[in-house]
Design a protein around this motif. Structure first.
Motif: not given
Length: 525
Positions: A463-473, A476-480
């Protein structure tokens, strides 16, 4: 340290350079740090006291400003080519190490490799690098396997481990052992000959340091001008002694006065008290995931049931609710804050329910070695409250009161408690470093490649890797949200709340930067 011993050292420190005395100006600042400076190499430890020391002695390629935007510091600038896969960094003129040697591109390459083998955010950058070279003395080329748009952010970050630049001959040494010399290119030189372990560390202005000509001083960015000729760090574990020394002018600045003394210090018209880091500090408990009993996730979840963040923060910061916050999860206040999994934390914990969960987890009375630093007031307060909770929910606590230096060296042990290992400890980190998972080293699930505690979690890492490669906020919030839910299931650490730490100084000391203690741009009247 006893007051008599402090006064002896203070008297010894009054032997100022003749040029300062002749000028009739006191450009010597005496500072009491949060804890003893046990380790001098900012690569081998995540201790904030070492990070603060590091920013006096070393410099970084970039530096974040008050808004946490990375600005060029040692670099004059950079050019990004080939669709983000090639970065050309140009060093600015005038950079020189304290041993007289110029800072060269090869020093930078060796330093980044050393740092990248220890820092958890640095791991991501090193993994993305195809090749890093220094074609000339003033240029560094970083060729990437994939774009890494946050490169200036990671190379200019304020959190530990500090991405400091040191001479190649030191940077090529074992990154898991402290360097034998403290040689940087920052605005102050470390005077090793005047070091008294456990009592004093001394710095002097580096006359050959050339500050940036552009920009405005702002946290770690902009010109770093040393107005002080000498800075003396005095380790004074006893709070009453430190307060008395500040009030009488024997010291000039006390980094972390305890809450019980802040009000009386604030009433002294010769002193100033203020909060430097307005984002605050996240208190947290780290448990050892490698060894019983906390290699059991069910037992780690049971700890959450007994935790009162309000009790812990009150012990650290006092009764004034403006000085702390509870209800803090794995994403501290910011754009990624969310309520996923927050039902696991209760403002009115049920100790009976927690005790039943401990028993149901399979815990069989194994000894829990709880390390606590008696000479670090805020962490000691966290430790006392949480260790009491441990006992009340049925854990067999072996509470080991240590000095900070001993604890900082011991937390790297992965051995069982019978062989000198440990089970639990409290600490804190900057809240701003846990706003997102990018530089939150405590949420990493990479086992022994990570820092003390060593949780392993493929889910958290993915999930952290997915966050780092995502630019849409929004994405990113959904990942977090998913990441925080998973963290409450696996419990890489226990969040204990956020506290705001005042600092205290004499009114003659001005120019303090926001954030942690920095000594450039500071003046003493």
């Amino acid at each position: 340290m006893r007051r008599r011993r402090f006064l002896q050292l203070a008297g010894a420190g009054l032997a100022m350079p003749a040029v300062v005395r002749a000028a009739g100006k006191d450009r010597v600042l005496r500072f009491v740090p949060q804890a003893d400076l046990a380790l001098l190499d900012p690569i081998v430890t995540t201790a904030f006291v070492t990070r603060n020391h590091g920013f006096m002695v070393f410099d970084t390629l970039y530096g974040v400003d008050d808004a946490y935007v990375a600005r060029p510091q040692m670099v004059a600038g950079h050019v990004v080519e080939q669709d983000g896969l090639l970065w050309r960094l140009t060093l600015r003129d005038g950079l020189r190490f304290h041993d007289g040697e110029p800072v060269r591109g090869r020093d930078v390459v060796a330093s980044l490799k050393r740092w990248g083998s220890r820092d958890l955010y640095g791991f991501d950058l090193i993994a993305a690098i195809d090749e890093m070279t220094a074609p000339t003395d003033d240029e560094v080329q970083i060729r990437l396997k994939r774009p890494f748009p946050t490169l200036p952010d990671v190379l200019g970050k304020a959190n530990t481990n500090m991405p400091c630049i040191m001479p190649e001959r030191l940077a090529k040494l074992d990154p898991f052992k402290p360097v034998p010399e403290v040689i940087g290119s920052g605005p102050f030189k470390f005077l090793a000959a005047e070091r008294v372990p456990g009592a004093r560390n001394v710095y002097e202005r580096f006359a050959a340091y050339v500050p940036r000509e552009d920009g405005t001083p702002s946290f770690l960015a902009g010109p770093k001008v040393a107005h002080l000729d000498r800075v003396e760090w005095r380790t004074i574990p006893d709070a009453a002694t430190a307060a008395a020394a500040l009030q009488t002018g024997e010291i000039d600045w006390w980094e972390q006065p305890i809450p019980d003394l802040v009000a009386s210090l604030a009433r002294d018209r010769d002193l100033r008290t203020e909060v430097q880091d307005e984002a605050g500090f996240l208190g947290l408990m780290r448990v050892n995931h490698l060894q019983p009993p906390f290699n059991n996730p069910a037992l780690r979840r049971a700890l959450l049931m007994g935790l009162s963040q309000a009790d812990v923060m009150t012990a650290v910061a006092g009764d004034d609710p403006k000085m702390w916050r509870d209800g803090i999860g794995y994403m501290t206040p910011g754009p990624m804050t969310n309520d996923a999994g927050m039902e696991r934390l209760s403002r009115t914990p049920d100790l009976a329910k927690a005790k039943a969960a401990v028993q149901a987890s399979g815990y069989r009375g194994e000894r829990v070695v709880f390390m606590a630093p008696t000479d670090f007031a805020s962490i000691n307060a966290m430790s006392e409250v949480t260790a009491d909770m441990f006992r009340r929910i049925g854990l067999n606590v072996d509470y080991q009161a240590l000095d900070w230096g001993t604890m900082a060296q011991r937390w790297g042990s992965t051995q069982p408690v019978e062989a000198g290992g440990w089970s639990a400890m409290c600490t804190f980190t900057t809240a701003v470093s846990t706003i997102t998972p990018a530089d939150n080293k405590f949420i990493r699930g990479i086992g022994t490649k990570g820092i003390y505690g060593w949780p392993t979690s493929t889910a958290l890492e993915a999930m952290r890797d997915e966050y780092l490669t995502t630019t849409d906020q929004t994405a990113q919030l959904a990942i977090c949200r998913r990441l925080q839910e998973q963290a409450f299931e696996e419990v890489p650490y226990l969040p204990l709340g956020i506290f705001f730490q005042p600092t205290a100084r004499r009114g003659t000391v001005t120019g303090l930067m926001k954030g942690f203690p920095l000594f450039y741009n500071v003046r003493k009247a």
